[in-house]
Motif scaffolding. Structure first.
Motif, PDB file in Angstrom:
ATOM      1  N   UNK A  97       0.944  -1.159   0.169  1.00  0.00           N
ATOM      2  CA  UNK A  97       0.003   0.008   0.040  1.00  0.00           C
ATOM      3  C   UNK A  97       0.865   1.307  -0.188  1.00  0.00           C
ATOM      4  N   UNK A  98       0.297   2.544  -0.466  1.00  0.00           N
ATOM      5  CA  UNK A  98       0.894   3.646  -0.536  1.00  0.00           C
ATOM      6  C   UNK A  98       1.165   4.054   0.812  1.00  0.00           C
ATOM      7  N   UNK A  99       2.185   4.753   1.328  1.00  0.00           N
ATOM      8  CA  UNK A  99       2.489   5.426   2.700  1.00  0.00           C
ATOM      9  C   UNK A  99       1.233   6.420   2.924  1.00  0.00           C
ATOM     10  N   UNK A 100       0.788   6.285   4.100  1.00  0.00           N
ATOM     11  CA  UNK A 100      -0.620   7.298   4.744  1.00  0.00           C
ATOM     12  C   UNK A 100       0.403   8.755   4.890  1.00  0.00           C
ATOM     13  N   UNK A 227      -4.457   1.217   4.964  1.00  0.00           N
ATOM     14  CA  UNK A 227      -3.791   2.314   5.723  1.00  0.00           C
ATOM     15  C   UNK A 227      -2.901   1.784   6.818  1.00  0.00           C
ATOM     16  N   UNK A 228      -3.476   0.932   7.448  1.00  0.00           N
ATOM     17  CA  UNK A 228      -2.862   0.213   8.830  1.00  0.00           C
ATOM     18  C   UNK A 228      -1.580  -0.428   8.357  1.00  0.00           C
ATOM     19  N   UNK A 229      -1.936  -1.455   7.410  1.00  0.00           N
ATOM     20  CA  UNK A 229      -0.845  -1.943   6.959  1.00  0.00           C
ATOM     21  C   UNK A 229       0.219  -1.273   6.452  1.00  0.00           C
ATOM     22  N   UNK A 230       0.138  -0.107   5.718  1.00  0.00           N
ATOM     23  CA  UNK A 230       1.315   0.946   5.230  1.00  0.00           C
ATOM     24  C   UNK A 230       1.924   1.297   6.332  1.00  0.00           C
ATOM     25  N   UNK A 231       1.321   1.426   7.439  1.00  0.00           N
ATOM     26  CA  UNK A 231       1.813   1.902   8.586  1.00  0.00           C
ATOM     27  C   UNK A 231       2.581   0.964   9.469  1.00  0.00           C
ATOM     28  N   UNK A 232       2.698  -0.344   9.089  1.00  0.00           N
ATOM     29  CA  UNK A 232       3.291  -1.426   9.715  1.00  0.00           C
ATOM     30  C   UNK A 232       2.499  -2.100  10.762  1.00  0.00           C
ATOM     31  N   UNK A 383     -11.794   8.975  -3.985  1.00  0.00           N
ATOM     32  CA  UNK A 383     -11.491   8.296  -5.340  1.00  0.00           C
ATOM     33  C   UNK A 383     -11.735   6.691  -5.100  1.00  0.00           C
ATOM     34  N   UNK A 384     -11.749   6.176  -6.560  1.00  0.00           N
ATOM     35  CA  UNK A 384     -12.051   4.529  -6.422  1.00  0.00           C
ATOM     36  C   UNK A 384     -10.725   4.102  -6.133  1.00  0.00           C
ATOM     37  N   UNK A 385      -9.739   4.503  -6.210  1.00  0.00           N
ATOM     38  CA  UNK A 385      -8.299   3.765  -5.964  1.00  0.00           C
ATOM     39  C   UNK A 385      -8.220   3.346  -4.659  1.00  0.00           C
ATOM     40  N   UNK A 386      -7.468   2.059  -4.579  1.00  0.00           N
ATOM     41  CA  UNK A 386      -7.162   1.511  -3.302  1.00  0.00           C
ATOM     42  C   UNK A 386      -6.596   2.104  -2.351  1.00  0.00           C
ATOM     43  N   UNK A 387      -5.882   3.328  -2.874  1.00  0.00           N
ATOM     44  CA  UNK A 387      -5.075   4.250  -1.580  1.00  0.00           C
ATOM     45  C   UNK A 387      -5.660   5.596  -1.694  1.00  0.00           C
ATOM     46  N   UNK A 388      -6.819   5.817  -1.998  1.00  0.00           N
ATOM     47  CA  UNK A 388      -7.574   6.798  -2.078  1.00  0.00           C
ATOM     48  C   UNK A 388      -8.363   7.262  -0.847  1.00  0.00           C
ATOM     49  N   UNK A 389      -7.957   6.513   0.460  1.00  0.00           N
ATOM     50  CA  UNK A 389      -8.574   6.784   1.658  1.00  0.00           C
ATOM     51  C   UNK A 389      -7.525   7.727   2.429  1.00  0.00           C
ATOM     52  N   UNK A 390      -7.511   8.960   2.853  1.00  0.00           N
ATOM     53  CA  UNK A 390      -6.715   9.692   3.585  1.00  0.00           C
ATOM     54  C   UNK A 390      -7.070  10.171   4.713  1.00  0.00           C
ATOM     55  N   UNK A 391      -6.164  10.382   5.666  1.00  0.00           N
ATOM     56  CA  UNK A 391      -6.507  10.853   7.100  1.00  0.00           C
ATOM     57  C   UNK A 391      -6.697  12.437   6.654  1.00  0.00           C
TER      58      UNK A 391
END
Length: 404
Positions: A97-100, A227-232, A383-391
């Motif tokens: 996943x993309x870093x948050x 998001x959580x996996x990207x944060x380890x 957006x519809x992308x898998x990493x389009x959820x943002x804090x």
């Protein structure tokens, strides 16, 4: 012996032979005329046939017969509860996943495209040489149209009027700075927007995701796992939405992408049981976080809302819930506030996720829903992308609203 005697002996033998043959014929005819005999009451025992090639001979069963419950048949009509199963992800299919960090900044252009009308409209009105009452009413209308809400709009207009009066001259840069400061203040910069996922010493952090049908709740749960996996963090997913077809399959697919186990049960099964077992699996695995996706219950159906409260109570048998996130569709505007009020009455909402904020949504809903519930917007979907959820970051959000 004389010839006469020999002839007599031959005749006698011939007569005897004829008699014997006649007797046999008569006996045979009598047997044919007899009625068939009654069948014997004793069954005829026949040896079992030899098995053919490729077949197995039947052998006696040594083990005891299984009960109805053991074979899973309905028996007396009582349904047999199926134990939720844990789906292991395939290591070869894992994604990174993309870093948050800074995600909202990277998505700023996408947010600005749909929200620019609000910021530009306000700046245009504030830049007029003469800010008369008609202009301030237009500013109010602009804010109300953007779903800011009546009370927050009145508060913002009063503060803007006071600061503009004190400022006197108004350059474009001064106006932008002024508007930015007031909007950030209205968004509540002091809110704690971190998603609580720490848990206890021996228990994972537990996050329950709630919301009505169509808000993107299951997708949000999957994206939050990324998001959580990207944060380890290690994650277990609980597919407690058993009312919507394919919801568990959808959540399982999200989990498989990032290496998160999914606990699921039969369609129409007990959501509380699956949620309970998901937390149990998280404890056994030593996971950092358990995310529970609940059914998209309609806020008008009281019975279903009661069941949501049951899921919460059952999960809390393991320990307290760390987060209850309410997913709202930002495009629904004021109707989303109605949903928010009903859910807040059933469970203690700790944070809000606004989805579809990149479409026709009006940015003011962020302010309105926070005022309605008194809890912060913690995540936004752009957006519809898998990493389009943002804090959610108030400063970056306002910058997208009013532009550079």
């Amino acid at each position: 012996m004389e010839i006469a005697e020999i002839v007599i002996l031959a005749v006698v033998i011939a007569l005897v032979a004829v008699g014997v043959i006649s007797g046999l014929v008569v006996s045979s005819r009598k047997k044919k005329q007899l009625p068939p005999s009654a069948p014997s009451s004793t069954p005829t025992l026949t040896p079992p046939a030899e098995p053919h090639v490729g077949e197995e001979a039947e052998t006696p069963r040594d083990e005891a017969r299984r009960t109805v419950e053991e074979v899973g048949l309905p028996g007396d009509g009582t349904p047999v509860e199926e134990t939720p199963v844990v789906i292991e992800p395939e290591p070869s299919a894992l994604e990174v996943p993309e870093p948050t960090a800074g995600r909202l900044v990277r998505l700023r252009a996408r947010l600005a495209r749909s929200q620019n009308s609000l910021g530009k409209g306000l700046l245009t009105l504030l830049s007029r040489d003469n800010l008369d009452e008609d202009t301030w009413e237009e500013i109010e209308d602009t804010l109300l149209t953007a779903d800011v809400g009546v009370a927050p709009t009145q508060e913002l207009v009063e503060r803007l009027r006071e600061r503009v009066r004190v400022l006197g001259t108004r350059t474009p840069d001064e106006l932008r700075t002024l508007l930015r400061e007031e909007l950030v203040t209205l968004l509540g910069p002091d809110f704690d927007r971190a998603v609580k996922t720490e848990g206890g010493e021996e228990t994972p952090g537990v996050v329950m995701v709630v919301g009505v049908n169509g808000t993107g709740k299951t997708t949000t749960t999957g994206k939050l796992a990324r998001v959580l996996v990207a944060d380890g963090r290690s994650v277990v997913l609980g597919a407690a939405d058993t009312f919507r077809a394919a919801a568990a399959d959808q959540l399982q697919t999200w989990g498989e992408r990032v290496g998160a186990r999914t606990v699921r049960g039969p369609e129409g099964g007990d959501p509380a049981s699956i949620a309970f077992d998901a937390v149990k699996e998280g404890i056994a695995e030593g996971a950092d976080v358990v995310l529970i996706d609940t059914a998209g219950r309609l806020h008008t159906k009281t019975g279903l809302m009661d069941e949501l409260g049951k899921v919460k109570r059952v999960v809390e048998k393991h320990g307290p819930l760390d987060e209850i996130l309410l997913v709202l569709d930002a495009t629904t505007g004021q109707n989303g506030l109605v949903q928010a009020r009903v859910f807040a009455e059933v469970v203690d909402i700790t944070g809000i996720v606004l989805t579809k904020l990149d479409g026709t949504a009006k940015g003011g809903i962020v302010i309105a829903v926070q005022r309605e519930l008194g809890v912060p917007v913690k995540l936004i979907g752009l957006g519809e992308g898998p990493d389009d959820l943002a804090p959610f970051e108030p400063g970056a959000f306002v910058d997208a609203l009013i532009g550079d």
